[in-house]
Design a protein around this motif. Structure first.
Motif, PDB file in Angstrom:
ATOM      1  N   VAL A 275       1.077  -1.268  -0.157  1.00 57.68           N
ATOM      2  CA  VAL A 275       0.018  -0.067  -0.003  1.00 57.68           C
ATOM      3  C   VAL A 275       0.859   1.274   0.038  1.00 57.68           C
ATOM      4  CG1 VAL A 275      -1.933   1.159   1.277  1.00 57.68           C
ATOM      5  CG2 VAL A 275      -1.611  -1.381   1.207  1.00 57.68           C
ATOM      6  N   VAL A 276       0.644   2.221  -1.034  1.00 54.51           N
ATOM      7  CA  VAL A 276       1.481   3.317  -0.987  1.00 54.51           C
ATOM      8  C   VAL A 276       0.740   4.674   0.038  1.00 54.51           C
ATOM      9  CG1 VAL A 276       2.061   5.213  -2.416  1.00 54.51           C
ATOM     10  CG2 VAL A 276       2.051   2.959  -3.408  1.00 54.51           C
ATOM     11  N   ARG A 277       1.054   4.817   1.012  1.00 60.60           N
ATOM     12  CA  ARG A 277       0.638   5.773   2.012  1.00 60.60           C
ATOM     13  C   ARG A 277       1.622   7.076   2.204  1.00 60.60           C
ATOM     14  NH1 ARG A 277       0.036   1.188   5.420  1.00 60.60           N
ATOM     15  NH2 ARG A 277      -2.174   0.184   5.328  1.00 60.60           N
ATOM     16  N   GLY A 278       2.595   6.952   1.520  1.00 61.81           N
ATOM     17  CA  GLY A 278       3.570   8.355   1.500  1.00 61.81           C
ATOM     18  C   GLY A 278       3.904   8.738   0.011  1.00 61.81           C
ATOM     19  N   VAL A 279       3.405   9.785  -0.188  1.00 63.73           N
ATOM     20  CA  VAL A 279       3.710  10.635  -1.330  1.00 63.73           C
ATOM     21  C   VAL A 279       4.159  12.178  -1.322  1.00 63.73           C
ATOM     22  CG1 VAL A 279       2.072   9.225  -3.114  1.00 63.73           C
ATOM     23  CG2 VAL A 279       1.329  11.278  -1.698  1.00 63.73           C
ATOM     24  N   ALA A 280       5.265  12.512  -2.014  1.00 64.78           N
ATOM     25  CA  ALA A 280       5.915  13.662  -1.779  1.00 64.78           C
ATOM     26  C   ALA A 280       6.583  14.167  -3.104  1.00 64.78           C
ATOM     27  CB  ALA A 280       6.704  13.981  -0.518  1.00 64.78           C
ATOM     28  N   PHE A 281       6.063  15.504  -3.537  1.00 62.55           N
ATOM     29  CA  PHE A 281       7.001  16.103  -4.589  1.00 62.55           C
ATOM     30  C   PHE A 281       7.885  16.933  -4.143  1.00 62.55           C
ATOM     31  CE2 PHE A 281       3.135  15.445  -7.078  1.00 62.55           C
ATOM     32  CZ  PHE A 281       3.458  15.091  -8.092  1.00 62.55           C
ATOM     33  N   HIS A 282       9.203  17.048  -4.925  1.00 66.15           N
ATOM     34  CA  HIS A 282      10.212  17.991  -4.370  1.00 66.15           C
ATOM     35  C   HIS A 282       9.933  19.117  -4.547  1.00 66.15           C
ATOM     36  CE1 HIS A 282      14.305  19.709  -4.505  1.00 66.15           C
ATOM     37  NE2 HIS A 282      14.436  18.884  -3.687  1.00 66.15           N
ATOM     38  N   PRO A 283      10.080  20.092  -3.912  1.00 65.79           N
ATOM     39  CA  PRO A 283       9.666  21.512  -3.967  1.00 65.79           C
ATOM     40  C   PRO A 283      10.301  22.279  -5.100  1.00 65.79           C
ATOM     41  CG  PRO A 283      11.184  21.451  -2.163  1.00 65.79           C
ATOM     42  CD  PRO A 283      10.822  20.066  -2.598  1.00 65.79           C
ATOM     43  N   GLN A 284      11.705  21.985  -5.538  1.00 64.75           N
ATOM     44  CA  GLN A 284      12.082  22.586  -6.713  1.00 64.75           C
ATOM     45  C   GLN A 284      12.602  21.935  -7.952  1.00 64.75           C
ATOM     46  OE1 GLN A 284      14.201  23.171  -3.568  1.00 64.75           O
ATOM     47  NE2 GLN A 284      12.794  25.002  -3.176  1.00 64.75           N
ATOM     48  N   THR A 285      12.608  20.530  -7.881  1.00 58.09           N
ATOM     49  CA  THR A 285      12.682  19.631  -8.900  1.00 58.09           C
ATOM     50  C   THR A 285      11.458  18.818  -9.447  1.00 58.09           C
ATOM     51  OG1 THR A 285      13.361  17.882  -8.134  1.00 58.09           O
ATOM     52  CG2 THR A 285      14.979  19.519  -8.424  1.00 58.09           C
ATOM     53  N   HIS A 286      11.608  18.167 -10.319  1.00 59.57           N
ATOM     54  CA  HIS A 286      10.628  17.251 -11.132  1.00 59.57           C
ATOM     55  C   HIS A 286      10.605  15.845 -10.593  1.00 59.57           C
ATOM     56  CE1 HIS A 286       9.184  20.079 -14.504  1.00 59.57           C
ATOM     57  NE2 HIS A 286       9.112  20.617 -13.521  1.00 59.57           N
ATOM     58  N   HIS A 287      11.060  15.815  -9.380  1.00 62.87           N
ATOM     59  CA  HIS A 287      11.325  14.312  -8.631  1.00 62.87           C
ATOM     60  C   HIS A 287      10.055  14.143  -7.772  1.00 62.87           C
ATOM     61  CE1 HIS A 287      15.231  15.187 -10.181  1.00 62.87           C
ATOM     62  NE2 HIS A 287      15.290  13.965 -10.330  1.00 62.87           N
ATOM     63  N   LEU A 288       9.771  12.922  -7.519  1.00 62.23           N
ATOM     64  CA  LEU A 288       8.563  12.482  -6.694  1.00 62.23           C
ATOM     65  C   LEU A 288       9.099  11.200  -5.710  1.00 62.23           C
ATOM     66  CD1 LEU A 288       5.545  12.115  -5.903  1.00 62.23           C
ATOM     67  CD2 LEU A 288       5.263  10.749  -7.625  1.00 62.23           C
TER      68      LEU A 288
END
Length: 357
Positions: A275-288
């Motif tokens: 189960v995927v319960r953690g997701v976060a975008f990097h604030p400056q780059t196109h990374h997840l």
């Protein structure tokens, strides 16, 4: 019954006047969650006569209490409330509850009052303004508020720090104005549990998702649904990219789905084995970054959908992720009881060097 009530009033008045709370620690003067007519009768038969007795006492001691009648009582009750904070929660029991219920019945101004660290078990706070009231580390149980709030699964603060959104068991979303100190809106968002909520970058809208397998965008002022689309599995988490164009949803089925919020187009499907319960975008780059019950954190390129790195370290399921505002660190929280932070920029540099060679 009249004898018992009279005895309670006599003891309560004496303890408050003498600033020695004993029976008021073990007996609640008001049951906040009782049905309306019972609660109203408790106010009429207990709170009102007790306040009347206190007024007689303070009016007869003007030399000692120059504030006079109600103001003197309010001042005295707030002093006793501060004493409760200096004692352990277990020793206070109903003391702070009784004092607050008396203050509420007197319609005292509670603006800015410090209730931090208290345990409040039977307090009727309905129709009571709580502007700038400090409830940090306060344990609330059987306490009545203006709004009936279900168990909360997720909270989110707007990018301008003005609004707090809460979502939970009954499918409703609640909005609280952090600056004004009051509830601003609530509405039914989904059938069933709402587990994910995140504000858009425009401050005016937010996204929700849950076990109904549906993502919806809402106007925070009107509660109107602006757009919605169906997914193929229950949603545990949502996160929005810094530029406000991508939305990622973490799912029960072990995948994270990357969406274009303007077209509702599914851009990428990123896979875990839990189960995927953690997701976060990097604030400056196109990374997840994504975290899962498989105990792994994965770093992805949003542009290509490639998994750039996999991190281990937790001994149990990962429940949440978050980047620091600078993007330098990635924090993770797990049901193993640990929270970890990783130097994200260091890993990114290593990946860049590896790709270059």
């Amino acid at each position: 019954m009249e004898y018992v009530t009279e005895k309670l009033l006599t003891i309560a008045a004496h303890e408050i006047e003498a600033q020695t709370l004993w029976d008021l620690k073990t007996h609640a003067l008001l049951k906040a969650e009782a049905v309306d007519y019972v609660r109203d009768s408790q106010k009429q038969l207990i709170l009102e006569p007790l306040i009347a007795r206190l007024m007689v006492h303070f009016l007869s001691h003007d030399a000692i209490t120059p504030l006079g009648d109600c103001k003197a009582i309010v001042h005295h009750l707030r002093q006793l409330l501060r004493q409760c904070q200096q004692q352990t929660a277990s020793s206070n029991c109903y003391a702070a509850d009784n004092l607050l219920n008396l203050l509420n019945h007197l319609k005292a101004d509670l603006t800015g009052v410090d209730l931090s660290g208290l345990t409040l078990r039977q307090v009727d706070l309905a129709d009571t303004p709580l502007h700038q009231v400090d409830l940090s580390n306060t344990h609330l149980k059987h306490t009545r508020f203006t709004e009936s709030i279900s168990d909360i699964f997720r909270i989110s603060i707007s990018p301008n720090d003005d609004l707090l959104a809460m979502a939970g068991l009954n499918g409703a979303v609640f909005l609280y104005d952090l600056k004004a100190g009051q509830w601003t809106n609530s509405w039914s968002a989904h059938q069933g549990w709402v587990i994910a909520v995140v504000f858009a970058t425009d401050f005016q809208t937010l996204f929700t998702g849950g076990f109904a397998q549906r993502i919806a965008q809402w106007n925070v002022v009107t509660g109107q649904c602006l757009q919605e689309w169906q997914t193929d599995s229950p949603i545990w988490r949502l996160a929005l990219s810094a530029h406000g164009q991508w939305l990622v949803s973490g799912h029960e089925t072990g995948k994270a789905q990357l969406w274009n919020i303007h077209t509702q187009l599914l851009l990428r499907v990123l896979n875990h084995s839990g189960v995927v319960r953690g997701v976060a975008f990097h604030p400056q780059t196109h990374h997840l970054a994504t975290g899962s019950s498989d105990r792994q954190i994965k770093l992805w390129s949003c542009a290509t959908g490639e998994c750039l790195a996999t991190f281990d370290g937790h001994d149990d399921a990962i429940w949440d992720l978050g980047f620091s505002s600078s993007g330098e660190y990635l924090a993770s929280a797990s049901s193993d009881g640990s929270a970890m932070h990783s130097p994200f920029l260091h890993y990114l540099l290593q990946i860049s060097v590896a790709q270059a060679t």
